[in-house]
Design a protein around this motif. Structure first.
Motif, PDB file in Angstrom:
ATOM      1  N   TRP A  68      35.914  40.126  38.154  1.00  0.00           N
ATOM      2  CA  TRP A  68      35.860  39.086  37.153  1.00  0.00           C
ATOM      3  C   TRP A  68      34.982  38.071  37.733  1.00  0.00           C
ATOM      4  O   TRP A  68      34.637  37.733  38.860  1.00  0.00           O
ATOM      5  CB  TRP A  68      37.253  38.389  37.003  1.00  0.00           C
ATOM      6  CG  TRP A  68      38.399  38.123  37.908  1.00  0.00           C
ATOM      7  CD1 TRP A  68      39.367  38.568  38.104  1.00  0.00           C
ATOM      8  CD2 TRP A  68      38.028  36.791  38.324  1.00  0.00           C
ATOM      9  NE1 TRP A  68      40.041  37.607  38.965  1.00  0.00           N
ATOM     10  CE2 TRP A  68      39.429  36.434  39.183  1.00  0.00           C
ATOM     11  CE3 TRP A  68      37.113  35.582  38.137  1.00  0.00           C
ATOM     12  CZ2 TRP A  68      39.546  35.260  39.831  1.00  0.00           C
ATOM     13  CZ3 TRP A  68      37.631  34.174  38.983  1.00  0.00           C
ATOM     14  CH2 TRP A  68      38.674  34.471  39.793  1.00  0.00           C
ATOM     15  N   ARG A 142      36.239  33.692  31.372  1.00  0.00           N
ATOM     16  CA  ARG A 142      36.165  34.932  32.499  1.00  0.00           C
ATOM     17  C   ARG A 142      35.722  36.307  31.680  1.00  0.00           C
ATOM     18  O   ARG A 142      35.804  36.564  30.592  1.00  0.00           O
ATOM     19  CB  ARG A 142      37.476  35.054  32.767  1.00  0.00           C
ATOM     20  CG  ARG A 142      37.662  36.269  34.017  1.00  0.00           C
ATOM     21  CD  ARG A 142      39.102  36.420  34.350  1.00  0.00           C
ATOM     22  NE  ARG A 142      39.360  35.128  35.178  1.00  0.00           N
ATOM     23  CZ  ARG A 142      40.437  35.294  35.983  1.00  0.00           C
ATOM     24  NH1 ARG A 142      41.456  36.315  35.994  1.00  0.00           N
ATOM     25  NH2 ARG A 142      40.813  33.952  36.592  1.00  0.00           N
ATOM     26  N   ILE A 144      35.596  39.887  32.338  1.00  0.00           N
ATOM     27  CA  ILE A 144      36.305  40.969  33.000  1.00  0.00           C
ATOM     28  C   ILE A 144      35.494  42.235  33.190  1.00  0.00           C
ATOM     29  O   ILE A 144      35.430  42.890  31.803  1.00  0.00           O
ATOM     30  CB  ILE A 144      37.715  41.144  32.510  1.00  0.00           C
ATOM     31  CG1 ILE A 144      38.518  39.830  32.499  1.00  0.00           C
ATOM     32  CG2 ILE A 144      38.416  42.297  33.250  1.00  0.00           C
ATOM     33  CD1 ILE A 144      39.889  39.932  31.787  1.00  0.00           C
ATOM     34  N   TYR A 160      43.499  45.445  37.003  1.00  0.00           N
ATOM     35  CA  TYR A 160      43.330  43.972  36.712  1.00  0.00           C
ATOM     36  C   TYR A 160      44.777  43.280  36.323  1.00  0.00           C
ATOM     37  O   TYR A 160      44.980  42.381  36.696  1.00  0.00           O
ATOM     38  CB  TYR A 160      42.377  43.801  35.562  1.00  0.00           C
ATOM     39  CG  TYR A 160      42.202  42.487  35.184  1.00  0.00           C
ATOM     40  CD1 TYR A 160      41.276  41.384  35.652  1.00  0.00           C
ATOM     41  CD2 TYR A 160      42.906  41.915  34.263  1.00  0.00           C
ATOM     42  CE1 TYR A 160      41.031  40.123  35.367  1.00  0.00           C
ATOM     43  CE2 TYR A 160      42.787  40.317  33.888  1.00  0.00           C
ATOM     44  CZ  TYR A 160      41.971  39.609  34.640  1.00  0.00           C
ATOM     45  OH  TYR A 160      41.919  38.330  34.085  1.00  0.00           O
TER      46      TYR A 160
END
Length: 421
Positions: A68, A142, A144, A160
């Motif tokens: 991330w 963020r 990812i 994750y």
């Protein structure tokens, strides 16, 4: 709509660098403890993290499965869900090196340009634009980035979720515009049976990947070799391709070959297998008989089904078994990716729709699709972009390409959506 500046030369250089890394899902170099999905996937994740670190962002690698990238400050977290693994390059006929970003006639060619390395780089630059504009002083965004999207198993997202923060909302630029409020379930079903000496010995191979319509198939029976060519397409839209295995079995039947697998393939469509299901939110079931293998001892086909959101695995498998049982075959469900459904009137979908209208001037309504995106990883998430309505979908195909003009438009859309969310 805010127009955010973009250093196109730098963006394109980073895009080329990412496409030059061969990160074919499950087939990209040695598998090690640090590179559980293959060295190429690890390199692609590291490449994106390195670019993000140069921009001053916080980053974290998650054991070579995913990573991330984060910017901003605040309690709530908004996420963009991307991936850097790709499907294989199997066919000849590319206009340009598939492992590069080549601009020809207004189109950028390369494996992953649209699915999903291009959107990953654009999302990174959109994040930088928001930081430069001072838009993330009280909010966090963020990116990812996963490495196991194309297998359909999404081990990267499982990793994750084991340790990382769950976003309050998210979108994945790995589908179509406008907002995709419903995604069909993805079921992998194996239909198989054992064979004995009463069945004419035959060997047959067709297809290598669940989510691609097989473009080649070969069989040997009675000392003669048969081959068939089809047309590859994404499993979510099998009607856009030509299934080489089914074409091969038509050829075998026309030449008088009697075999249970040939009979099975002749009826291998939703109606023939008794699964022509549909519902109002998401439409019709689709079937891709993807990976076929026949030996003198066994016959099997592994299938990718995109199933309407109101139907269960038990309903589907039971219906198939009623049809294939008389031929001696049995259907078993090996994998289920649950469907996605976020109401059209939700705050997330309405926000995405408003930004889409502001940036494009279009009034298209939210859509449902058969493709599966990372949006299913989280509760309040949908797919959004990057292909516009009517834009040719070349994902997973020879000459995968994306309009450069539409790439730049997607950059603006992503930046504006992140600002609004």
């Amino acid at each position: 709509m805010n127009r955010y500046p973009l250093d196109e030369a730098a963006m394109f250089q980073d895009l080329r660098g990412l496409l030059q890394i061969v990160s074919t899902n499950r087939n990209c170099g040695p598998v090690t403890e640090d590179a559980p999905l293959g060295e190429g996937v690890r390199q692609a994740l590291e490449y994106v993290l390195a670019r993000a670190q140069e921009m001053g962002f916080r980053t974290k690698m998650l054991d070579g499965y995913s990573a991330w990238i984060e910017a901003g400050a605040g309690e709530k977290l908004v996420a963009v869900l991307c991936h850097v693994d790709t499907v294989p390059v199997e066919q000849e006929g590319w206009r340009a090196n598939p492992y590069d970003a080549t601009l020809l006639d207004g189109m950028v060619y390369g494996r992953g340009i649209c699915d999903d390395k291009g959107p990953t780089i654009l999302s990174l630059y959109a994040l930088k634009a928001l930081v430069d504009a001072g838009k993330l002083q009280d909010k966090r965004v963020r990116l990812i980035v996963g490495g196991d999207e194309e297998s359909g198993e999404w081990i990267c997202m499982q990793r994750y979720r084991q340790t990382e923060e769950i976003p309050c909302c998210a979108f994945s630029p790995d589908g179509f515009y406008p907002a995709t409020y419903a995604e069909k379930g993805v079921f992998h079903v194996t239909v198989s049976r054992e064979l004995d000496s009463s069945v004419t010995p035959m060997t047959l191979e067709g297809g290598k990947t669940y989510n691609i319509v097989p473009a080649q198939a070969t069989a040997v029976v009675n000392g003669k070799t048969y081959e068939a060519q089809g047309k590859a397409a994404h499993a979510s839209q099998p009607e856009l391709g030509v299934n080489a295995t089914r074409e091969l079995c038509k050829q075998l039947a026309a030449n008088g070959v009697e075999h249970p697998f040939v009979q099975l393939m002749e009826m291998a469509d939703p109606a023939g297998w008794g699964i022509d299901f549909s519902d109002e939110p998401s439409g019709k079931l689709t079937l891709n008989p993807a990976i076929s293998l026949v030996t003198p001892q066994r016959a099997e086909v592994k299938c990718d089904l995109r199933v309407p959101v109101t139907f269960t695995p038990d309903q589907v498998v039971s219906a198939i078994n009623q049809k294939v049982g008389p031929l001696g075959f049995t259907a078993v469900c090996d994998f289920v990716l649950q469907s996605l459904y976020v109401p059209k009137d939700s705050s997330l979908v309405q926000t995405l729709q408003q930004v889409y209208r502001d940036c494009t001037g279009r009034t298209d309504e939210p859509i449902s699709v058969g493709g599966g995106t990372y949006a299913r990883t989280f509760e309040n998430a949908v797919a959004f972009g990057p292909l516009l309505p009517g834009e040719e979908n070349t994902n997973h195909k020879t000459n995968e390409r994306w309009s450069y003009e539409n790439m730049l438009l997607t950059y603006q859309i992503i930046a504006n959506v992140l600002e609004r969310l």
